[in-house]
Write a protein that holds these residues in place. Sequence first.
Motif, short mmCIF file in Angstrom:
data_model
loop_
_atom_site.label_atom_id
_atom_site.label_comp_id
_atom_site.label_asym_id
_atom_site.label_seq_id
_atom_site.Cartn_x
_atom_site.Cartn_y
_atom_site.Cartn_z
N GLY A 43 33.78 78.20 16.46
CA GLY A 43 34.45 79.60 17.39
C GLY A 43 35.41 79.98 18.31
N ALA A 82 34.90 83.23 20.04
CA ALA A 82 33.20 83.32 19.96
C ALA A 82 32.75 83.81 21.81
CB ALA A 82 32.65 81.96 19.50
N ILE A 120 30.27 86.44 23.23
CA ILE A 120 29.18 86.24 23.79
C ILE A 120 28.96 85.57 25.42
CG2 ILE A 120 27.86 83.58 25.00
CD1 ILE A 120 28.62 82.13 21.81
N THR A 180 25.51 76.97 11.37
CA THR A 180 24.70 77.26 10.90
C THR A 180 22.81 78.44 11.38
OG1 THR A 180 23.50 74.80 11.41
CG2 THR A 180 24.40 75.20 9.28
N ASP A 192 29.73 71.30 16.20
CA ASP A 192 29.59 69.72 16.05
C ASP A 192 28.13 69.32 16.10
OD1 ASP A 192 31.87 69.49 17.60
OD2 ASP A 192 31.70 69.44 19.44
P1 UTP Z 1 31.26 76.27 18.49
O1 UTP Z 1 30.85 75.46 17.22
O2 UTP Z 1 32.89 76.49 18.52
O3 UTP Z 1 30.93 75.84 19.97
O4 UTP Z 1 29.99 77.33 18.64
P2 UTP Z 1 32.14 75.52 21.01
O5 UTP Z 1 31.10 74.15 22.11
O6 UTP Z 1 32.49 76.58 21.83
O7 UTP Z 1 32.98 73.70 20.56
P3 UTP Z 1 33.31 73.03 20.21
O8 UTP Z 1 32.18 72.36 18.91
O9 UTP Z 1 33.54 72.30 21.60
O10 UTP Z 1 34.60 73.19 19.90
C1 UTP Z 1 30.37 78.68 19.86
C2 UTP Z 1 29.10 79.47 20.44
O11 UTP Z 1 27.90 79.96 18.81
C3 UTP Z 1 27.37 79.25 18.69
C4 UTP Z 1 27.00 78.62 20.05
O12 UTP Z 1 25.90 79.27 20.61
C5 UTP Z 1 28.16 77.99 20.08
O13 UTP Z 1 27.87 77.16 22.03
N1 UTP Z 1 26.44 78.35 17.38
C6 UTP Z 1 27.30 77.58 17.01
C7 UTP Z 1 25.36 78.00 17.01
O14 UTP Z 1 24.02 79.59 17.97
N2 UTP Z 1 24.67 77.14 16.06
C8 UTP Z 1 25.89 77.07 15.23
O15 UTP Z 1 25.65 76.67 14.17
C9 UTP Z 1 27.35 77.41 15.51
#
Ligand code: UTP
Length: 226
Positions: free
Chosen positions: A45, A49, A53, A115, A122
């Motif tokens: 996100g 995102a 949030i 999901t 990740d």
């Molecule tokens: P991200 O996967 O982008 O998290 O999801 P992140 O930590 O900002 O990014 P990376 O992985 O380090 O690049 C954003 C937010 O969406 C929610 C969580 O709150 C996550 O922090 N999320 C995402 C879920 O609850 N479930 C999911 O399957 C994916």
Amino acid sequence: METVVVSLGGSVLAPGEPDAAFVKRLAAELRTLSESHRLFVVTGGGRIARAYIEAGRALGAAESFLDRLGIKVTRLNARILLAALGASSADEMPHTVEEAVTAGKSSRLVVMGGTTPGHTTDAVAAELAEAVRAVRLVNATSVDGVYTADPAKDATATRLDRVTFEDLIRLSGEAHRKAGPSIVFDPKAARIVAKASIPVAVVNGRDLEALRNAVLGRPFRGTLVN
Ligand code: UTP
């Protein structure tokens, strides 16, 4: 045919706003790679995102509500990549790991976002990698690997070519407690790949040469976790 899962950070697709020119080049690269490998791409996100949030948190929403906001944005980013891949508006993306496994039976390139609440994309990528018996997971993120310290804060920080699964678990911390960004790799994801012995290649997702080499299992600029 080997299967590879790519966890594509939201910041790669949309460092600020969505970067259409880059997404077009990335989509072309993924198409080419999917001629020789079965690819699953899970989009994160990123900053968008995080912004939603934070706004939701300021408004008093519960953590699971905030996670759902995050999931929406990960799927929004998946749609942007799907647009570049020429998908039609009627095409549905998988919303669960099980749906992605099924989609992978008829397509060599499957794109999805998050999901369920409680983890990041990740972790989705790690669950999927285990389910489809991926030969490796490529974590395409905003940094070009794992460093000895935070390179933004410590000038002596150096990139590590290789770290162990134990190092990855230690670096990723305890557990996903709050909606929002994880440090290097989601702790749940780190535990899944360690248990299943799935090597992880950490690359800068905007470096398409590094991404290509990592997907193909060739030497790449970044950090190998195994
Ligand atoms: P991200 O996967 O982008 O998290 O999801 P992140 O930590 O900002 O990014 P990376 O992985 O380090 O690049 C954003 C937010 O969406 C929610 C969580 O709150 C996550 O922090 N999320 C995402 C879920 O609850 N479930 C999911 O399957 C994916």
